[in-house]
Design a protein around this motif. Structure first.
Motif, PDB file in Angstrom:
ATOM      1  N   VAL A  98       0.637  -0.768  -0.094  1.00  0.00           N
ATOM      2  CA  VAL A  98       0.242   0.289   0.294  1.00  0.00           C
ATOM      3  C   VAL A  98       0.434   1.305   0.146  1.00  0.00           C
ATOM      4  O   VAL A  98       0.662   2.572  -0.747  1.00  0.00           O
ATOM      5  CB  VAL A  98      -1.260  -0.300   1.231  1.00  0.00           C
ATOM      6  CG1 VAL A  98      -1.685   1.898   1.418  1.00  0.00           C
ATOM      7  CG2 VAL A  98      -1.604  -1.170   1.103  1.00  0.00           C
ATOM      8  N   CYS A  99       1.841   1.423   0.664  1.00  0.00           N
ATOM      9  CA  CYS A  99       3.168   2.059   0.896  1.00  0.00           C
ATOM     10  C   CYS A  99       3.345   2.519  -0.620  1.00  0.00           C
ATOM     11  O   CYS A  99       3.506   3.926  -0.655  1.00  0.00           O
ATOM     12  CB  CYS A  99       4.003   1.756   1.577  1.00  0.00           C
ATOM     13  SG  CYS A  99       3.344   1.984   3.779  1.00  0.00           S
ATOM     14  N   GLU A 117       8.896  11.029   2.842  1.00  0.00           N
ATOM     15  CA  GLU A 117      10.126  11.202   3.463  1.00  0.00           C
ATOM     16  C   GLU A 117       9.535   9.991   4.333  1.00  0.00           C
ATOM     17  O   GLU A 117       9.568   8.485   4.301  1.00  0.00           O
ATOM     18  CB  GLU A 117      10.409  11.492   3.712  1.00  0.00           C
ATOM     19  CG  GLU A 117      12.011  10.744   4.627  1.00  0.00           C
ATOM     20  CD  GLU A 117      12.728  10.347   4.125  1.00  0.00           C
ATOM     21  OE1 GLU A 117      13.604   9.734   4.653  1.00  0.00           O
ATOM     22  OE2 GLU A 117      13.317  10.627   2.957  1.00  0.00           O
ATOM     23  N   LYS A 118       7.823  10.142   4.750  1.00  0.00           N
ATOM     24  CA  LYS A 118       7.362   9.346   6.270  1.00  0.00           C
ATOM     25  C   LYS A 118       6.538   8.053   5.150  1.00  0.00           C
ATOM     26  O   LYS A 118       6.772   7.213   6.291  1.00  0.00           O
ATOM     27  CB  LYS A 118       6.560  11.038   6.214  1.00  0.00           C
ATOM     28  CG  LYS A 118       5.236   9.837   7.264  1.00  0.00           C
ATOM     29  CD  LYS A 118       3.929  10.943   7.684  1.00  0.00           C
ATOM     30  CE  LYS A 118       3.270  11.082   7.051  1.00  0.00           C
ATOM     31  NZ  LYS A 118       2.127  12.368   7.135  1.00  0.00           N
ATOM     32  N   TRP A 119       6.560   8.540   3.908  1.00  0.00           N
ATOM     33  CA  TRP A 119       6.048   6.715   3.318  1.00  0.00           C
ATOM     34  C   TRP A 119       7.042   6.005   3.018  1.00  0.00           C
ATOM     35  O   TRP A 119       6.345   4.627   3.399  1.00  0.00           O
ATOM     36  CB  TRP A 119       5.111   7.728   2.177  1.00  0.00           C
ATOM     37  CG  TRP A 119       4.179   7.831   2.000  1.00  0.00           C
ATOM     38  CD1 TRP A 119       3.374   9.277   2.487  1.00  0.00           C
ATOM     39  CD2 TRP A 119       2.527   7.137   2.494  1.00  0.00           C
ATOM     40  NE1 TRP A 119       1.789   8.760   3.149  1.00  0.00           N
ATOM     41  CE2 TRP A 119       1.392   7.726   3.559  1.00  0.00           C
ATOM     42  CE3 TRP A 119       2.191   5.651   2.857  1.00  0.00           C
ATOM     43  CZ2 TRP A 119       0.091   7.000   3.548  1.00  0.00           C
ATOM     44  CZ3 TRP A 119       0.985   5.212   3.292  1.00  0.00           C
ATOM     45  CH2 TRP A 119       0.221   6.254   3.290  1.00  0.00           C
ATOM     46  N   ALA A 123       6.939   2.304   4.404  1.00  0.00           N
ATOM     47  CA  ALA A 123       6.822   1.140   3.952  1.00  0.00           C
ATOM     48  C   ALA A 123       8.536   0.351   4.107  1.00  0.00           C
ATOM     49  O   ALA A 123       8.449  -1.050   4.102  1.00  0.00           O
ATOM     50  CB  ALA A 123       7.501   1.247   2.333  1.00  0.00           C
ATOM     51  N   ALA A 124       9.501   0.781   4.488  1.00  0.00           N
ATOM     52  CA  ALA A 124      10.227   0.241   4.813  1.00  0.00           C
ATOM     53  C   ALA A 124      10.396  -0.317   6.226  1.00  0.00           C
ATOM     54  O   ALA A 124      11.162  -1.232   6.470  1.00  0.00           O
ATOM     55  CB  ALA A 124      11.714   1.467   5.421  1.00  0.00           C
ATOM     56  N   PRO A 208      16.143  -2.497   3.809  1.00  0.00           N
ATOM     57  CA  PRO A 208      15.204  -1.991   5.432  1.00  0.00           C
ATOM     58  C   PRO A 208      16.018  -1.643   6.392  1.00  0.00           C
ATOM     59  O   PRO A 208      15.751  -0.360   6.851  1.00  0.00           O
ATOM     60  CB  PRO A 208      13.854  -2.742   5.331  1.00  0.00           C
ATOM     61  CG  PRO A 208      14.435  -4.922   5.361  1.00  0.00           C
ATOM     62  CD  PRO A 208      15.686  -4.698   4.198  1.00  0.00           C
ATOM     63  N   LEU A 209      17.482  -2.463   7.123  1.00  0.00           N
ATOM     64  CA  LEU A 209      18.181  -2.532   7.958  1.00  0.00           C
ATOM     65  C   LEU A 209      18.831  -0.684   7.638  1.00  0.00           C
ATOM     66  O   LEU A 209      19.067  -0.206   8.580  1.00  0.00           O
ATOM     67  CB  LEU A 209      18.985  -3.155   7.875  1.00  0.00           C
ATOM     68  CG  LEU A 209      18.029  -4.280   8.687  1.00  0.00           C
ATOM     69  CD1 LEU A 209      18.425  -5.758   9.168  1.00  0.00           C
ATOM     70  CD2 LEU A 209      16.886  -4.452   9.991  1.00  0.00           C
TER      71      LEU A 209
END
Length: 247
Positions: A98-99, A117-119, A123-124, A208-209
């Motif tokens: 969704v993100c 940046e927020k989205w 997502a991450a 994602p890390l």
């Protein structure tokens, strides 16, 4: 040739190929950047990487629905740990997709007011949670296989010193570690789908890390991990019997 055509006709197959190309570009860009006279090649690789990444977002449209269906299927797993881990992992993937769709909408101008940046961080986070839960499931399966392998070896009356692949050492800690690694190797060798799934998730978790700042890696490490994960994904799509299934 027919197998390749069937593979590329699948959305997952095309996405894996694009993903492999994306991370290959990232890895090559990292390797070529320090070299003099490669500025033009590096620029082209960066442009190609960005274009492939954008193209993959098109292929991922609607993946939230598939992830939701996968969550419903995983709820029917017979064992508690895989059922909980996989269901939560797929639900996190739903939020991630969704993100991802929202970010795609912003990139094509459909939602210019979105805080990118927020989205991206949302997502991450959900992508990271999904991978950690998948790795937890892999760890559970690995422990089960190792326990079974240990029971089989005990039933056969073998000791590590009798094993042709082992060797005797005086240090007890080294001998324990050797036995543990040997047991791990044998367990994964007997279960290629589990080995491939573990490698894929380990390669992906670096992404994602790094995005979340939990464990910073350079583009070369991320590119290599993403490429390995993509190749494993291609293998499991091309040969479905190598995909880890839920009992």
């Amino acid at each position: 040739m027919e197998a390749f055509i069937r593979f590329t006709n699948q959305t997952q197959g095309r996405d894996r190929l694009f993903r492999a190309a994306q991370y290959t570009c990232m890895l090559l860009r990292y390797l070529l950047e320090p070299k003099a006279g490669k500025e033009e090649v590096v620029t082209k690789l960066k442009t190609l990487e960005s274009s492939v990444s954008t193209g993959r977002k098109w292929l991922r449209l609607g993946n939230a629905v598939h992830a939701l269906q996968a969550a419903q299927q995983s709820m029917r797993a017979s064992e508690l740990v895989p059922r909980v881990c996989l269901t939560l992992a797929h639900l996190n993937r739903v939020v991630f997709f969704v993100c991802d769709t929202v970010l795609w909408g912003r990139s094509v101008g459909l939602a210019p007011g979105i805080d990118r940046e927020k989205w991206r961080l949302w997502a991450a986070r959900h992508y990271c949670c999904s991978l950690l839960l998948s790795l937890l499931r892999d760890l559970y399966e690995v422990c089960r296989r190792m326990e079974q392998a240990a029971q089989d070896r005990a039933a056969s009356g073998k000791s590590p010193s009798q094993d042709p692949l082992g060797y005797s050492v005086a240090d007890e800690e080294t001998e324990w570690l050797q036995s543990f690694l040997l047991l791990l190797f044998r367990s994964l060798r007997k279960d290629p789908p589990l080995f491939l799934d573990t490698v894929k998730n380990l390669g992906d978790i670096l992404i994602p890390l790094d995005q979340l700042g939990i464990y910073k890696s350079n583009p070369g490490v991320i590119g290599l991990g993403g490429l390995v994960s993509s190749v494993v994904g291609i293998i499991t799509v091309a040969w479905p019997h190598l995909r880890l299934k839920t009992s």
